[in-house]
Design an enzyme around this catalytic site. Structure first.
Site, PDB file in Angstrom:
ATOM      1  CB  ALA A   8      41.921  76.501 133.672  1.00 41.66           C
ATOM      2  NE  ARG A  14      39.933  69.126 147.436  1.00 38.33           N
ATOM      3  CZ  ARG A  14      40.150  68.096 146.479  1.00 38.33           C
ATOM      4  NH1 ARG A  14      40.899  67.162 147.223  1.00 38.33           N
ATOM      5  NH2 ARG A  14      40.184  68.215 145.374  1.00 38.33           N
ATOM      6  N   GLY A  81      31.179  70.594 137.075  1.00 35.18           N
ATOM      7  CA  GLY A  81      32.020  69.435 136.969  1.00 35.18           C
ATOM      8  C   GLY A  81      32.875  69.318 135.647  1.00 35.18           C
ATOM      9  CG  ASN A 227      43.322  68.312 144.064  1.00 37.38           C
ATOM     10  OD1 ASN A 227      42.820  68.827 143.514  1.00 37.38           O
ATOM     11  ND2 ASN A 227      44.013  67.283 143.880  1.00 37.38           N
ATOM     12  CG  ASN A 376      88.812 102.920 147.390  1.00 37.17           C
ATOM     13  OD1 ASN A 376      88.575 101.900 147.326  1.00 37.17           O
ATOM     14  ND2 ASN A 376      88.729 103.713 148.763  1.00 37.17           N
ATOM     15  CG  ASN A 385      69.327 108.599 145.142  1.00 37.85           C
ATOM     16  OD1 ASN A 385      69.138 108.529 146.414  1.00 37.85           O
ATOM     17  ND2 ASN A 385      68.656 107.595 144.385  1.00 37.85           N
ATOM     18  CB  SER A 404      85.392 107.345 156.219  1.00 39.34           C
ATOM     19  OG  SER A 404      86.256 106.527 155.750  1.00 39.34           O
ATOM     20  NE  ARG A 439      87.546 117.572 157.628  1.00 38.38           N
ATOM     21  CZ  ARG A 439      88.391 116.591 157.038  1.00 38.38           C
ATOM     22  NH1 ARG A 439      87.645 115.254 156.521  1.00 38.38           N
ATOM     23  NH2 ARG A 439      89.644 116.509 157.039  1.00 38.38           N
TER      24      ARG A 439
HETATM   25  C1  UD1 Z   1      39.408  64.416 138.681  1.00 36.95           C
HETATM   26  C2  UD1 Z   1      38.964  63.320 138.033  1.00 36.95           C
HETATM   27  C3  UD1 Z   1      39.495  61.966 138.771  1.00 36.95           C
HETATM   28  C4  UD1 Z   1      40.838  62.197 138.621  1.00 36.95           C
HETATM   29  C5  UD1 Z   1      41.722  63.463 138.937  1.00 36.95           C
HETATM   30  C6  UD1 Z   1      42.921  63.805 138.428  1.00 36.95           C
HETATM   31  C7  UD1 Z   1      36.469  63.709 137.340  1.00 36.95           C
HETATM   32  C8  UD1 Z   1      34.962  63.589 137.581  1.00 36.95           C
HETATM   33  N1  UD1 Z   1      37.439  63.083 138.215  1.00 36.95           N
HETATM   34  O1  UD1 Z   1      39.013  64.551 139.743  1.00 36.95           O
HETATM   35  O2  UD1 Z   1      39.034  60.695 137.986  1.00 36.95           O
HETATM   36  O3  UD1 Z   1      41.665  61.219 139.360  1.00 36.95           O
HETATM   37  O4  UD1 Z   1      40.766  64.515 138.445  1.00 36.95           O
HETATM   38  O5  UD1 Z   1      43.547  64.782 139.008  1.00 36.95           O
HETATM   39  O6  UD1 Z   1      36.856  64.221 136.209  1.00 36.95           O
HETATM   40  N2  UD1 Z   1      37.397  72.001 136.353  1.00 36.95           N
HETATM   41  C9  UD1 Z   1      36.809  72.890 135.589  1.00 36.95           C
HETATM   42  N3  UD1 Z   1      35.165  72.953 135.694  1.00 36.95           N
HETATM   43  C10 UD1 Z   1      34.517  72.174 136.588  1.00 36.95           C
HETATM   44  C11 UD1 Z   1      35.122  71.297 137.322  1.00 36.95           C
HETATM   45  C12 UD1 Z   1      36.454  71.044 137.279  1.00 36.95           C
HETATM   46  O7  UD1 Z   1      37.149  73.353 134.724  1.00 36.95           O
HETATM   47  O8  UD1 Z   1      33.024  72.400 136.587  1.00 36.95           O
HETATM   48  C13 UD1 Z   1      38.609  71.760 136.307  1.00 36.95           C
HETATM   49  C14 UD1 Z   1      39.445  72.119 137.697  1.00 36.95           C
HETATM   50  O9  UD1 Z   1      39.804  73.510 137.758  1.00 36.95           O
HETATM   51  C15 UD1 Z   1      40.606  71.542 137.450  1.00 36.95           C
HETATM   52  C16 UD1 Z   1      40.309  70.039 136.814  1.00 36.95           C
HETATM   53  O10 UD1 Z   1      39.057  70.298 136.327  1.00 36.95           O
HETATM   54  O11 UD1 Z   1      41.865  71.820 136.796  1.00 36.95           O
HETATM   55  C17 UD1 Z   1      39.959  68.705 137.666  1.00 36.95           C
HETATM   56  O12 UD1 Z   1      39.187  69.249 138.631  1.00 36.95           O
HETATM   57  P1  UD1 Z   1      39.050  68.706 140.184  1.00 36.95           P
HETATM   58  O13 UD1 Z   1      37.698  69.296 140.869  1.00 36.95           O
HETATM   59  O14 UD1 Z   1      40.399  68.997 140.637  1.00 36.95           O
HETATM   60  O15 UD1 Z   1      38.785  67.267 139.745  1.00 36.95           O
HETATM   61  P2  UD1 Z   1      39.134  65.897 140.880  1.00 36.95           P
HETATM   62  O16 UD1 Z   1      38.258  65.566 142.045  1.00 36.95           O
HETATM   63  O17 UD1 Z   1      40.657  66.172 141.062  1.00 36.95           O
HETATM   64 CA    CA Z   2      42.316  67.705 141.052  1.00 35.76          CA
END
Ligand code: UD1
Ligand code: CA
Length: 460
Positions: A8, A14, A81, A227, A376, A385, A404, A439
């Site tokens: 998360a 996007r 990543g 996304n 009523n 109030n 009324s 009144r």
């Molecule tokens: C990822 C998968 C893809 C899969 C897809 C499914 C990888 C490389 N790819 O792609 O194969 O089909 O999910 O939904 O894993 N996140 C982090 N830290 C980071 C990057 C991402 O916590 O550095 C979290 C994001 O908040 C998200 C989740 O990981 O909740 C997925 O990341 P996202 O960038 O959406 O991956 P996808 O491109 O959808």
């Molecule tokens: Ca995703």
């Protein structure tokens, strides 16, 4: 022994939003809360959430949810990543020898049964990893999964790294995995970022592992990721269809279900009827025989048996048995309407209690008021109030009748059986069994005309 990690940390570029993606709401809950709920009753030893972008907000939102074992927030300061995200767990899981279940914080529609099946397959196949997959009508954007005939993984290739031919494969990676931690732990430090996005992919770790089994989700809708705002709307529709189908199976009538929304925190009894354009939110209970709508919004409220709510807005309130509310009423702020009351058009009631059989039929405001039984309230009666600084209470005894357009200036108490004359402004307490009238005396002047239209006097 299972530990779960929810990814998360990403911003969710996007979504084009200042709010972290996983905090966007879907049917009354955040995406990440839904991901937590998808774990159902699976016994867990530890629960990790990897946070990064908007970490404070995400922690704050989740900390209030409770649940066990306690959530452990692991910060991924830079989002390099999904593989890099899981690398952050290395110091936290030293010596752990169980299963790591990895969930994506943006995949909110999973069912617990699907995760249970994934875990079971992982254990039975003694695989290093079990990977959730699905066949999507439109696989664009997802990693593609290539397997052998026994459903063992050959390779996952990210959408942007796929050749045009590889893109034809509609089998996708859901981003949901069960890892034997011992095996994953060995591989995580070796990940590189040699790809189009220059990110450390968790999918690369999966590709390195020896024995990876795939499990198809029966219902592909479960694994849809959010996304962007369009995907959020699609997820919303799927969730609504699920919730509404479920209530219909449990004896609730929905007229024109497509126009109705029900959050999954709502409870309905059999023989409730929901009419078009009705929206039920929060902790709401609707009892049997009640009819809500058309055109109503009810949130955090209880509507008891056989009551009706027509074209009205009700929040944080209780409507007891057999009441008729609306059209065009607004109840809010801890209002309790007793059995068999009638609340009519253009009536607003805030933080008030009404005894049974009381009527407020037209054009009134009651705030901070306590009304007895069979009162009523005449058309246009207002409780004044608020003195500009403080709110004050109004008490109205049993069987009172207000005329009324009367104004009751709070704090004020009317005893039982009081009648207030129409048009009165009442500022002092009225004892029981009185007529209260305030009144100006009415004056009739016979033959009077406005000066401008007086006939010119005859000279004779
Ligand atoms: C990822 C998968 C893809 C899969 C897809 C499914 C990888 C490389 N790819 O792609 O194969 O089909 O999910 O939904 O894993 N996140 C982090 N830290 C980071 C990057 C991402 O916590 O550095 C979290 C994001 O908040 C998200 C989740 O990981 O909740 C997925 O990341 P996202 O960038 O959406 O991956 P996808 O491109 O959808
Ligand atoms: Ca995703």
């Amino acid at each position: 022994m299972v530990a779960v990690a929810i990814l998360a940390a990403g911003r969710g570029t996007r979504m084009i939003s200042s709010l972290p993606k996983v905090l966007h709401r879907l049917g009354g809950r955040s995406l990440v809360e839904r991901v937590l709920l998808s774990l159902g009753d699976i016994p867990l030893e530890r629960r990790f959430v990897i946070v990064g972008y908007g970490a404070d907000l995400v922690c704050q939102e989740l900390a209030s949810l409770g649940g066990a074992p306690p959530l452990e927030f692991v910060e991924q300061p830079q989002q390099l990543g999904t593989g890099h995200a899981i690398q952050q767990l290395l110091p936290h899981l030293v010596g752990f020898s169980g299963t790591l279940l990895v969930l994506n914080g943006d995949v909110p529609l999973l069912r617990p049964q699907t995760l249970e099946l994934l875990l079971k397959t992982h254990h039975q196949s003694e695989s290093a990893c079990a990977l959730l997959t699905a066949h999507l009508p439109n696989p664009q954007g997802y990693g593609r999964v290539f397997c052998d005939e026994q459903k063992f993984l050959r390779q996952i290739i990210e959408d942007r790294d796929c050749s045009p031919a590889q893109k034809q494969n509609r089998r996708i990676n859901a981003g949901i995995y069960c890892f034997r931690w011992r095996d994953l732990e060995q591989i995580l430090p070796q990940l590189t970022s040699n790809n189009d996005q220059k990110e450390y992919y968790l999918t690369d770790a999966v590709n390195y592992l020896d024995r990876v089994v795939t499990v198809d989700a029966e219902d592909y809708q479960e694994i849809l990721g959010v996304n962007d705002r369009q995907q959020l709307a699609i997820a919303q529709d799927i969730l609504q269809v699920r919730i509404k189908d479920d209530w219909m199976r449990r004896g609730v009538t929905l007229v024109d279900p497509g126009s109705i929304t029900i959050e999954d925190t709502v409870h309905l009894e059999p023989d409730v009827v929901l009419e078009p354009q009705t929206h039920l939110r929060g902790k709401t209970l609707i009892q049997g025989g009640a009819r809500i709508g058309p055109g109503s919004l009810v949130e955090n409220s209880c509507v008891q048996a056989n009551a009706t709510v027509l074209f009205s807005v009700v929040s944080d309130s209780v409507i007891e048995r057999g009441c008729r509310v609306g059209p065009y009423a607004h109840l809010r702020g801890g209002t309790q309407v007793g059995e068999g009351c009638r609340i009519g058009n253009f009536v607003e009631i805030k933080h008030s209690v009404l005894g049974s059989g009381t009527n407020v039929a037209h054009l009134s405001y009651l705030g901070d008021a306590t009304l007895g039984q069979q009162v009523n309230v005449g058309a246009g009666t207002i409780t004044a109030n608020y003195d500009g600084v403080k709110k004050h209470p109004t008490q109205i005894g049993d069987r009172c009748k207000t005329g009324s357009n009367s104004v009751l200036v709070a704090p004020i108490t009317l005893g039982a059986d009081v009648t207030v004359a129409a048009g009165s402004v009442i500022t002092r307490d009225v004892p029981a069994d009185c007529l209260a009238i305030s009144r100006p005396l009415e004056v009739h002047k016979p033959g009077w005309r406005p000066k401008s239209v007086l006939p010119t006097p005859d000279p004779e």
